[in-house]
Design a protein around this motif. Structure first.
Motif, PDB file in Angstrom:
ATOM      1  N   ARG A  23      -0.030   9.043   1.318  1.00 46.33           N
ATOM      2  CA  ARG A  23       0.201   7.526   1.310  1.00 46.33           C
ATOM      3  C   ARG A  23      -1.286   6.655   1.841  1.00 46.33           C
ATOM      4  NH1 ARG A  23       5.004   5.832   0.382  1.00 46.33           N
ATOM      5  NH2 ARG A  23       6.844   7.298   0.176  1.00 46.33           N
ATOM      6  N   GLU A  24      -1.255   5.513   1.306  1.00 50.43           N
ATOM      7  CA  GLU A  24      -2.667   4.698   1.785  1.00 50.43           C
ATOM      8  C   GLU A  24      -2.045   3.762   2.822  1.00 50.43           C
ATOM      9  OE1 GLU A  24      -5.896   2.026  -0.819  1.00 50.43           O
ATOM     10  OE2 GLU A  24      -4.268   3.112  -1.472  1.00 50.43           O
ATOM     11  N   ASN A  25      -2.748   3.795   3.863  1.00 55.63           N
ATOM     12  CA  ASN A  25      -2.665   2.504   5.112  1.00 55.63           C
ATOM     13  C   ASN A  25      -1.699   2.959   5.883  1.00 55.63           C
ATOM     14  OD1 ASN A  25      -4.842   1.184   3.641  1.00 55.63           O
ATOM     15  ND2 ASN A  25      -3.642   0.123   2.466  1.00 55.63           N
ATOM     16  N   ASP A  26      -0.585   3.239   5.436  1.00 55.96           N
ATOM     17  CA  ASP A  26       0.441   3.622   6.597  1.00 55.96           C
ATOM     18  C   ASP A  26       1.549   4.488   6.088  1.00 55.96           C
ATOM     19  OD1 ASP A  26       2.750   1.794   5.392  1.00 55.96           O
ATOM     20  OD2 ASP A  26       1.538   0.136   6.081  1.00 55.96           O
ATOM     21  N   ASN A  46       4.486   3.693   5.081  1.00 53.12           N
ATOM     22  CA  ASN A  46       5.267   3.323   3.787  1.00 53.12           C
ATOM     23  C   ASN A  46       4.284   2.721   2.706  1.00 53.12           C
ATOM     24  OD1 ASN A  46       7.954   3.857   4.866  1.00 53.12           O
ATOM     25  ND2 ASN A  46       7.350   1.867   6.321  1.00 53.12           N
ATOM     26  N   GLY A  47       3.257   3.189   2.968  1.00 49.95           N
ATOM     27  CA  GLY A  47       2.097   2.576   2.076  1.00 49.95           C
ATOM     28  C   GLY A  47       2.248   3.256   0.664  1.00 49.95           C
TER      29      GLY A  47
END
Length: 135
Positions: free
Chosen positions: A74-77, A79-80
């Motif tokens: 996943r990207e950024n966080d 839940n990204g």
């Protein structure tokens, strides 16, 4: 040893050798056994020129095999957006599997010189602990 790898409720009943017990209400204990526990154990990065490899060690921490483990990058966080999804067909008891995802630095949007990537693992089997499914 059960024939099928699934969850069970195990009960143990204690009976004194002489058969006499003042209070028999506390002679039975139970436990749930057979749950899986897949975990993200380690995450590390290696680099080679303009490539970056994110390595994720996934471990089956349970005492039964687990099948069809999904690994989401996943990207950024947490839940990204999912930018890569991979599968591990099966992991034996306490087996670890290292999975890698390569990035070309020219294709990554860096913010202040870095990029945050998260790993998420799960299986369709009921798990004992899901707090260790992220890294």
């Amino acid at each position: 040893m059960p024939a099928e790898a699934k969850t069970y409720d195990v009960y143990v009943k204690l009976i004194p050798p002489d058969g006499q017990d003042i209070d028999t209400t506390d002679n039975i204990v139970s436990a749930n056994v057979g749950y899986t526990d897949v975990a993200v154990e380690k995450i590390y990065i290696t680099e080679n020129l303009d490539k970056r490899d994110v390595h994720i060690e996934v471990r089956n921490k349970s005492s039964i095999p687990v099948n069809n483990v999904t690994v989401n990058f996943r990207e950024n966080d947490l839940n990204g957006p999912i930018f890569s999804q991979r599968m591990i067909d099966n992991l034996a008891m306490n087996e670890a599997f290292v999975m890698s995802q390569q990035f070309d630095v020219d294709d990554v949007d860096f913010i202040n010189g870095s990029k945050t990537v998260y790993a998420e693992v799960y299986s369709s089997a009921q798990e004992y602990n899901i707090d260790n499914n992220y890294g």
